[in-house]
Design a protein around this motif. Sequence first.
Motif, PDB file in Angstrom:
ATOM      1  N   GLN A   3     -17.171 -21.507 -31.116  1.00 38.60           N
ATOM      2  CA  GLN A   3     -18.086 -22.643 -31.296  1.00 38.60           C
ATOM      3  C   GLN A   3     -18.035 -23.223 -32.713  1.00 38.60           C
ATOM      4  O   GLN A   3     -18.738 -22.778 -33.623  1.00 38.60           O
ATOM      5  CB  GLN A   3     -19.512 -22.207 -30.924  1.00 38.60           C
ATOM      6  CG  GLN A   3     -19.619 -21.930 -29.418  1.00 38.60           C
ATOM      7  CD  GLN A   3     -20.985 -21.468 -28.977  1.00 38.60           C
ATOM      8  OE1 GLN A   3     -21.734 -20.868 -29.747  1.00 38.60           O
ATOM      9  NE2 GLN A   3     -21.316 -21.723 -27.723  1.00 38.60           N
ATOM     10  N   ASN A   4     -17.195 -24.223 -32.876  1.00 39.71           N
ATOM     11  CA  ASN A   4     -17.145 -25.025 -34.099  1.00 39.71           C
ATOM     12  C   ASN A   4     -17.311 -26.468 -33.641  1.00 39.71           C
ATOM     13  O   ASN A   4     -16.469 -26.984 -32.905  1.00 39.71           O
ATOM     14  CB  ASN A   4     -15.809 -24.846 -34.822  1.00 39.71           C
ATOM     15  CG  ASN A   4     -15.598 -23.406 -35.264  1.00 39.71           C
ATOM     16  OD1 ASN A   4     -14.980 -22.626 -34.550  1.00 39.71           O
ATOM     17  ND2 ASN A   4     -16.123 -23.053 -36.412  1.00 39.71           N
ATOM     18  N   VAL A  32     -13.398 -29.759 -21.687  1.00 42.28           N
ATOM     19  CA  VAL A  32     -13.734 -28.326 -21.662  1.00 42.28           C
ATOM     20  C   VAL A  32     -14.465 -28.010 -22.955  1.00 42.28           C
ATOM     21  O   VAL A  32     -13.973 -28.303 -24.046  1.00 42.28           O
ATOM     22  CB  VAL A  32     -12.457 -27.472 -21.530  1.00 42.28           C
ATOM     23  CG1 VAL A  32     -12.757 -26.000 -21.794  1.00 42.28           C
ATOM     24  CG2 VAL A  32     -11.853 -27.649 -20.151  1.00 42.28           C
ATOM     25  N   PRO A  60     -17.944 -28.964 -24.104  1.00 48.10           N
ATOM     26  CA  PRO A  60     -18.560 -30.124 -24.773  1.00 48.10           C
ATOM     27  C   PRO A  60     -19.468 -29.731 -25.932  1.00 48.10           C
ATOM     28  O   PRO A  60     -19.737 -30.569 -26.805  1.00 48.10           O
ATOM     29  CB  PRO A  60     -19.367 -30.794 -23.651  1.00 48.10           C
ATOM     30  CG  PRO A  60     -19.632 -29.691 -22.658  1.00 48.10           C
ATOM     31  CD  PRO A  60     -18.423 -28.817 -22.711  1.00 48.10           C
ATOM     32  N   LEU A  99     -26.210 -24.798 -24.008  1.00 53.98           N
ATOM     33  CA  LEU A  99     -25.547 -26.050 -24.385  1.00 53.98           C
ATOM     34  C   LEU A  99     -25.349 -26.947 -23.159  1.00 53.98           C
ATOM     35  O   LEU A  99     -25.562 -28.168 -23.230  1.00 53.98           O
ATOM     36  CB  LEU A  99     -24.194 -25.764 -25.048  1.00 53.98           C
ATOM     37  CG  LEU A  99     -24.250 -25.090 -26.414  1.00 53.98           C
ATOM     38  CD1 LEU A  99     -22.844 -24.730 -26.893  1.00 53.98           C
ATOM     39  CD2 LEU A  99     -24.928 -25.998 -27.433  1.00 53.98           C
ATOM     40  N   LEU A 158     -10.833 -27.657 -27.784  1.00 53.74           N
ATOM     41  CA  LEU A 158     -10.882 -26.425 -26.990  1.00 53.74           C
ATOM     42  C   LEU A 158     -11.421 -25.229 -27.770  1.00 53.74           C
ATOM     43  O   LEU A 158     -11.216 -25.152 -28.993  1.00 53.74           O
ATOM     44  CB  LEU A 158      -9.478 -26.095 -26.478  1.00 53.74           C
ATOM     45  CG  LEU A 158      -8.936 -27.023 -25.390  1.00 53.74           C
ATOM     46  CD1 LEU A 158      -7.461 -26.713 -25.116  1.00 53.74           C
ATOM     47  CD2 LEU A 158      -9.749 -26.909 -24.112  1.00 53.74           C
TER      48      LEU A 158
HETATM   49  N1  SAM Z   1     -16.489 -30.249 -27.956  1.00 54.47           N
HETATM   50  C1  SAM Z   1     -17.446 -29.749 -28.928  1.00 54.47           C
HETATM   51  C2  SAM Z   1     -17.189 -30.386 -30.273  1.00 54.47           C
HETATM   52  O1  SAM Z   1     -16.085 -30.872 -30.460  1.00 54.47           O
HETATM   53  O2  SAM Z   1     -18.086 -30.397 -31.081  1.00 54.47           O
HETATM   54  C3  SAM Z   1     -17.419 -28.236 -29.038  1.00 54.47           C
HETATM   55  C4  SAM Z   1     -16.079 -27.615 -29.219  1.00 54.47           C
HETATM   56  S1  SAM Z   1     -16.115 -25.892 -29.568  1.00 54.47           S
HETATM   57  C5  SAM Z   1     -14.583 -25.741 -30.449  1.00 54.47           C
HETATM   58  C6  SAM Z   1     -15.686 -25.087 -28.053  1.00 54.47           C
HETATM   59  C7  SAM Z   1     -16.753 -25.136 -26.936  1.00 54.47           C
HETATM   60  O3  SAM Z   1     -16.223 -24.484 -25.786  1.00 54.47           O
HETATM   61  C8  SAM Z   1     -18.067 -24.435 -27.244  1.00 54.47           C
HETATM   62  O4  SAM Z   1     -19.135 -25.270 -26.880  1.00 54.47           O
HETATM   63  C9  SAM Z   1     -18.059 -23.174 -26.341  1.00 54.47           C
HETATM   64  O5  SAM Z   1     -19.328 -22.745 -25.933  1.00 54.47           O
HETATM   65  C10 SAM Z   1     -17.210 -23.659 -25.179  1.00 54.47           C
HETATM   66  N2  SAM Z   1     -16.490 -22.613 -24.440  1.00 54.47           N
HETATM   67  C11 SAM Z   1     -15.965 -21.443 -24.920  1.00 54.47           C
HETATM   68  N3  SAM Z   1     -15.310 -20.784 -23.955  1.00 54.47           N
HETATM   69  C12 SAM Z   1     -15.375 -21.569 -22.831  1.00 54.47           C
HETATM   70  C13 SAM Z   1     -14.888 -21.426 -21.497  1.00 54.47           C
HETATM   71  N4  SAM Z   1     -14.149 -20.364 -21.131  1.00 54.47           N
HETATM   72  N5  SAM Z   1     -15.174 -22.395 -20.601  1.00 54.47           N
HETATM   73  C14 SAM Z   1     -15.911 -23.487 -20.962  1.00 54.47           C
HETATM   74  N6  SAM Z   1     -16.407 -23.663 -22.204  1.00 54.47           N
HETATM   75  C15 SAM Z   1     -16.142 -22.732 -23.131  1.00 54.47           C
END
Ligand code: SAM
Length: 295
Positions: free
Chosen positions: A28-29, A55, A57, A82, A121
Motif C-alpha cells: 500500500q503506497n 487492481v 484502487p 478501502l 499494482l
Molecule cells: N491505486 C492506488 C494508488 O495508486 O494510490 C493504490 C495502489 S497500492 C500500490 C496497491 C493497492 O492494491 C492497495 O490498495 C492494496 O490494498 C491493493 N491490493 C494488494 N493486494 C491485492 C490483491 N491481491 N488484490 C487486489 N488488491 C490488492
Amino acid sequence: MADALLGPAEIRELAARLGVAPTKKLGQNFLHDPNTIRRIVAAAGLRPDDVALEVGPGLGSLTLGLVGVVRHVHAVEIDAKLAAALPDTVPSAHLTVHPADALRLRAADLDPAPTMLVANLPYNVAVPVVLHLLAELPALRGGLVMVQKEVADRLTAGPGSKVYGVPSVKLAWYAEAKPAGKVPPAVFWPVPNVDSGLVAFTRRDPPADLDRAAVFAVVDAAFAQRRKTLRAALAGWAGGPDRAEQVLRAAGVSPQARGEALTVGEFAAIAAAAKLSGPGGKLSASARQQEEVDS
Ligand code: SAM
C-alpha cells in the motif's frame, strides 16, 4: 477524468478519516500526485468505449482519473475497508467495486468485460496478477501498469538481456510489452524505497497453437538453471540430457544455447517438438529408428 484529483493533503486527510494505516504486506503506497495520474491515464491509450480494470484502487487516486474517460471501471480491492470507502470518494454510476483478491478473479465476476488493465499494482504480486488476468480475461486488449522499476525492466526485456527471464517470456506469450517511463518515489505516500516504472502492453496472438502450460513448463525449467546450457537445464523436464538434446535439435534450437537467448517462439518450438516426439508422436518413431541405426 474527475475534475478534482487527490493531492497530498487530500490523501492524508482521507487516510486519517478512514483510519487507514498503509501496510507493506498489501503493497500500500498511495499516489498523491495529480500529474502522475494524468500521465498514467494518457499513457494507457484508452478509448471511450473501453472498460477499465483497476487492481488495487486504494484510496481512489487513479480511479478518479479513470472514471469519465472510459465506459466503465471495475476496481478490485483486497482491503475491505478501502473497498467500502471507494464509492464515497468516487461517486459514479460507471464504477463497480469488487472487494476481492485480484489473483482469484474470474471472467464471470466482471460485467461488462474489461478491455484494458490500468493499475498501480501491489508490487509483491504484480507479475502473477498481470499473468493471471491475461490468462483469465480474453477481452483484455492491453494495459498500462505501474510496478517496481526492476520488475518493469524484467517484464519488458528481450532475449540476451541480463534481466530477461520467466516474467519476460510469459508476458511475451500474451502481449507485446514496452517501457512507458519511470516514476519517482516522492509521488507516493508512504514513500517507497524503490523507483517505479510504467509498462504498456498490447495483446497479440500467442506464437503457437499449443497448450500454454506445456510451453510455460519449458520456460520454467530453462530459467530454473539459467547458467546451464539448455541440454543440461532441460534434462529433468525432458527425461535426461540425451532426450533434451534430441528435442532441442528437432526444434531447431542449439542444445548449447541458454534459455536467456531464446524468444518465446523458440520456447514454443521446443514444447511442440517434445509433443511430437512424445508417445504416439511422429518424431518418436523416427528418433527410435535413428537410435537403432546408431546402436
Ligand atoms: N491505486 C492506488 C494508488 O495508486 O494510490 C493504490 C495502489 S497500492 C500500490 C496497491 C493497492 O492494491 C492497495 O490498495 C492494496 O490494498 C491493493 N491490493 C494488494 N493486494 C491485492 C490483491 N491481491 N488484490 C487486489 N488488491 C490488492
